[in-house]
Design an enzyme around this catalytic site. Structure first.
Site, PDB file in Angstrom:
ATOM      1  N   CYS A  62       0.889  -1.345  -0.098  1.00 23.59           N
ATOM      2  CA  CYS A  62       0.023  -0.030   0.021  1.00 23.59           C
ATOM      3  C   CYS A  62       0.893   1.240   0.082  1.00 23.59           C
ATOM      4  O   CYS A  62       2.002   1.261   0.672  1.00 23.59           O
ATOM      5  CB  CYS A  62      -1.088   0.049   1.158  1.00 23.59           C
ATOM      6  SG  CYS A  62      -1.924   1.413   1.217  1.00 23.59           S
ATOM      7  N   CYS A  66       0.436   4.834   6.861  1.00 24.34           N
ATOM      8  CA  CYS A  66      -0.134   4.621   8.307  1.00 24.34           C
ATOM      9  C   CYS A  66       0.824   4.162   9.192  1.00 24.34           C
ATOM     10  O   CYS A  66       1.084   3.018   8.852  1.00 24.34           O
ATOM     11  CB  CYS A  66      -1.493   3.978   8.227  1.00 24.34           C
ATOM     12  SG  CYS A  66      -2.482   4.488   6.804  1.00 24.34           S
ATOM     13  N   CYS A  69       0.502   0.264  10.316  1.00 19.97           N
ATOM     14  CA  CYS A  69       0.031  -0.715   9.564  1.00 19.97           C
ATOM     15  C   CYS A  69       1.044  -1.681   8.648  1.00 19.97           C
ATOM     16  O   CYS A  69       2.190  -1.108   7.993  1.00 19.97           O
ATOM     17  CB  CYS A  69      -0.677  -0.260   8.411  1.00 19.97           C
ATOM     18  SG  CYS A  69      -1.779  -1.343   7.492  1.00 19.97           S
ATOM     19  N   CYS A 106     -16.549  -9.013   5.884  1.00 16.76           N
ATOM     20  CA  CYS A 106     -15.930  -7.745   5.819  1.00 16.76           C
ATOM     21  C   CYS A 106     -14.745  -8.110   4.670  1.00 16.76           C
ATOM     22  O   CYS A 106     -13.779  -8.848   5.417  1.00 16.76           O
ATOM     23  CB  CYS A 106     -15.407  -7.085   6.807  1.00 16.76           C
ATOM     24  SG  CYS A 106     -16.864  -6.989   8.231  1.00 16.76           S
ATOM     25  N   CYS A 137     -19.897  -5.816   3.968  1.00 20.63           N
ATOM     26  CA  CYS A 137     -19.068  -4.830   4.305  1.00 20.63           C
ATOM     27  C   CYS A 137     -17.777  -4.838   3.625  1.00 20.63           C
ATOM     28  O   CYS A 137     -17.159  -5.971   3.400  1.00 20.63           O
ATOM     29  CB  CYS A 137     -18.599  -4.625   5.842  1.00 20.63           C
ATOM     30  SG  CYS A 137     -17.536  -3.477   6.274  1.00 20.63           S
ATOM     31  N   CYS A 197     -19.332   2.583   8.721  1.00 20.22           N
ATOM     32  CA  CYS A 197     -18.447   1.678   9.772  1.00 20.22           C
ATOM     33  C   CYS A 197     -17.426   2.607  10.040  1.00 20.22           C
ATOM     34  O   CYS A 197     -16.675   2.599   8.947  1.00 20.22           O
ATOM     35  CB  CYS A 197     -18.339   0.290   9.464  1.00 20.22           C
ATOM     36  SG  CYS A 197     -17.128  -0.577  10.716  1.00 20.22           S
ATOM     37  N   ARG A 269     -18.045  -2.062  18.117  1.00 17.63           N
ATOM     38  CA  ARG A 269     -17.230  -3.347  17.952  1.00 17.63           C
ATOM     39  C   ARG A 269     -15.867  -3.483  18.499  1.00 17.63           C
ATOM     40  O   ARG A 269     -14.971  -2.664  18.407  1.00 17.63           O
ATOM     41  CB  ARG A 269     -17.093  -3.602  16.321  1.00 17.63           C
ATOM     42  CG  ARG A 269     -16.341  -4.780  15.868  1.00 17.63           C
ATOM     43  CD  ARG A 269     -16.480  -4.673  14.312  1.00 17.63           C
ATOM     44  NE  ARG A 269     -17.589  -4.644  13.754  1.00 17.63           N
ATOM     45  CZ  ARG A 269     -18.591  -5.613  13.502  1.00 17.63           C
ATOM     46  NH1 ARG A 269     -18.344  -6.824  13.768  1.00 17.63           N
ATOM     47  NH2 ARG A 269     -19.581  -5.342  12.873  1.00 17.63           N
TER      48      ARG A 269
HETATM   49  N1  SAM Z   1      -6.590   0.688   3.169  1.00 17.88           N
HETATM   50  C1  SAM Z   1      -8.042   0.809   3.643  1.00 17.88           C
HETATM   51  C2  SAM Z   1      -7.810   1.881   4.637  1.00 17.88           C
HETATM   52  O1  SAM Z   1      -7.010   2.182   5.372  1.00 17.88           O
HETATM   53  O2  SAM Z   1      -9.041   2.736   4.779  1.00 17.88           O
HETATM   54  C3  SAM Z   1      -8.630  -0.329   4.188  1.00 17.88           C
HETATM   55  C4  SAM Z   1      -8.055  -1.360   5.057  1.00 17.88           C
HETATM   56  S1  SAM Z   1      -7.159  -0.908   6.544  1.00 17.88           S
HETATM   57  C5  SAM Z   1      -6.117  -2.066   7.061  1.00 17.88           C
HETATM   58  C6  SAM Z   1      -8.605  -0.822   7.871  1.00 17.88           C
HETATM   59  C7  SAM Z   1      -8.458  -0.359   9.202  1.00 17.88           C
HETATM   60  O3  SAM Z   1      -7.658  -1.279  10.024  1.00 17.88           O
HETATM   61  C8  SAM Z   1      -7.383   0.978   9.576  1.00 17.88           C
HETATM   62  O4  SAM Z   1      -8.110   2.088   9.328  1.00 17.88           O
HETATM   63  C9  SAM Z   1      -7.110   0.769  10.819  1.00 17.88           C
HETATM   64  O5  SAM Z   1      -8.073   1.616  11.774  1.00 17.88           O
HETATM   65  C10 SAM Z   1      -7.116  -0.798  11.228  1.00 17.88           C
HETATM   66  N2  SAM Z   1      -5.829  -1.245  11.452  1.00 17.88           N
HETATM   67  C11 SAM Z   1      -4.697  -1.443  10.604  1.00 17.88           C
HETATM   68  N3  SAM Z   1      -3.413  -1.861  11.114  1.00 17.88           N
HETATM   69  C12 SAM Z   1      -3.938  -2.016  12.522  1.00 17.88           C
HETATM   70  C13 SAM Z   1      -3.065  -2.219  13.553  1.00 17.88           C
HETATM   71  N4  SAM Z   1      -1.949  -2.846  13.486  1.00 17.88           N
HETATM   72  N5  SAM Z   1      -3.642  -2.203  14.791  1.00 17.88           N
HETATM   73  C14 SAM Z   1      -5.155  -1.964  14.841  1.00 17.88           C
HETATM   74  N6  SAM Z   1      -5.832  -1.585  13.753  1.00 17.88           N
HETATM   75  C15 SAM Z   1      -5.124  -1.683  12.608  1.00 17.88           C
HETATM   76 FE1  SF4 Z   2      -2.906   1.218   3.321  1.00 14.30          FE
HETATM   77 FE2  SF4 Z   2      -2.968   0.003   5.702  1.00 14.30          FE
HETATM   78 FE3  SF4 Z   2      -2.979   2.707   5.549  1.00 14.30          FE
HETATM   79 FE4  SF4 Z   2      -4.997   0.968   4.676  1.00 14.30          FE
HETATM   80  S1  SF4 Z   2      -4.413   1.417   6.972  1.00 14.30           S
HETATM   81  S2  SF4 Z   2      -4.244   2.815   3.478  1.00 14.30           S
HETATM   82  S3  SF4 Z   2      -3.730  -0.573   4.050  1.00 14.30           S
HETATM   83  S4  SF4 Z   2      -1.274   1.608   4.893  1.00 14.30           S
END
Ligand code: SAM
Ligand code: SF4
Ligand code: DTB
Length: 328
Positions: A62, A66, A69, A106, A137, A197, A269
């Site tokens: 990606c 973030c 992530c 989801c 979802c 959500c 949730r």
């Molecule tokens: N890429 C899309 C986005 O960011 O909107 C969808 C997938 S993203 C993985 C969905 C959510 O997963 C993120 O907004 C975050 O809140 C949660 N998430 C991702 N990594 C995480 C982690 N290590 N611990 C807790 N929540 C996490």
């Molecule tokens: Fe990409 Fe992870 Fe951020 Fe979603 S949460 S936009 S998968 S880096």
């Protein structure tokens, strides 16, 4: 006894102020949980928990940064990237989730935003999952108006898009898209008539003020999100937030209770992080008003409690799954 008057007939409020929400973070724990439970019982069966299963339909690589992530291409998180899955494989996985008792499926994709041709395949997935009798979802990143419309016409029930934290703390965690970008996507989803959500993550080094401001941001939207995921940070080796100071579990439970009080009719949730929570901590989250979970051995890329453990926990607590639909 309580900082906010108990009002179980609660008119849904959209005017929460920082001082009153911070007062909830500071009030005696027992009083807070009592208040949350009173609100919860006025709106839900207190022993019924909705269960969803997650599948990563496109994994890793990606472009976003973030800090929590493992799927960001910028970090070295020891993750195998995978292209968008074929529809039949997704449906196989959905069938397994249904057989295990999930009422919603989801599907998550590691995109900043999807391409139009990706949306076409996702719509086929949505239609296939719905035909199995489950709610759908998806979480795909930022959407255009047209993509949102296509998903709605395809029959999508919920779109997950998290604010993650307060606007003030956001830039400490993510720099490649703005808080306003997220609010814009949420508005598109709401305007298209798809259930929203939206929640966030606790345990990223934020303060109570940030936690309060996140919940205020959610509760003061023109309509409360139908589903509010509260994630506890899953610390993943290689991501910038690996090594963040461990959260006091009681702070996480307060967050759940305050989400329940601010958004009485939403499904709160208990999301990521359950694998690191004791059964007793989860029980207190349910007592605080959490009434949905992700079920299945995996979240998107990290571990979730084993299903047999969750079945045993439900049994020990006398809670049962149900209550899927939030239909318009
Ligand atoms: N890429 C899309 C986005 O960011 O909107 C969808 C997938 S993203 C993985 C969905 C959510 O997963 C993120 O907004 C975050 O809140 C949660 N998430 C991702 N990594 C995480 C982690 N290590 N611990 C807790 N929540 C996490
Ligand atoms: Fe990409 Fe992870 Fe951020 Fe979603 S949460 S936009 S998968 S880096
Ligand atoms: C949400 O708020 N939590 C889920 C779901 N929405 C998509 C995702 C949690 C992901 C945890 C890290 C992982 O497994 O990759």
């Amino acid at each position: 006894m309580s900082a906010v008057p108990l009002n179980i007939d609660s008119i849904l409020r959209h005017d929460w102020q920082l001082d009153e929400v911070l007062a909830l973070f500071k009030m005696p724990f027992n009083n807070l949980l009592f208040q949350a439970q009173v609100v919860h019982r006025a709106h839900f069966d207190p022993n019924e928990i909705q269960i969803s299963s997650l599948l990563s339909i496109k994994t890793g690589s990606c472009s976003e940064d973030c800090g929590y992530c493992p799927q960001s291409a910028r970090y070295d998180a020891d993750l195998e990237s995978e292209a968008l899955m074929p529809v039949d494989e997704v449906l196989k996985s959905a069938q397994q989730a249904k057989d295990q008792g999930a009422s919603r499926f989801c599907m998550g994709a590691a995109w900043r935003s999807p391409k139009d041709k990706d949306i076409e395949r996702v719509v086929e997935m949505v239609q296939g999952v719905k035909a199995m009798g489950m709610e759908t979802c998806v979480t795909l990143g930022m959407l255009t108006d047209q993509q949102t419309q296509t998903l709605k016409e395809g029959g999508l029930d919920y779109y997950n898009h998290n604010l993650d934290t307060s606007e003030d703390y956001y830039s400490e965690v993510i720099t490649t898209r703005t808080y306003q970008d997220r609010l814009d996507t949420l508005e598109r989803v709401r305007d298209a008539g798809i259930n929203v959500c939206c929640g966030g993550i606790v345990g990223m080094g934020e303060s109570d003020k940030d936690r309060a401001n996140l919940l205020i941001e959610l509760a003061n939207l023109p309509r409360h999100p139908e589903s509010v995921p509260i994630n506890m940070l899953v610390q993943v080796e290689g991501t910038p937030l690996m090594g963040a100071e461990e959260l006091d579990p009681l702070t996480f439970i307060r967050m759940v209770a305050i989400a329940r009080i601010l958004m009485p009719e939403s499904r709160v949730r208990l999301s990521a992080g359950r694998a690191d929570m004791s059964d007793e901590m989860q029980a207190l989250c349910f007592l605080s008003g959490a009434n949905s979970i992700f079920y299945g051995d995996k979240l998107l890329t990290t571990d979730n409690p084993m299903t047999n453990h969750d079945v045993a926990l439900f049994d020990r607590l006398g809670v049962y799954s149900g209550g899927s639909s939030y239909t318009e």
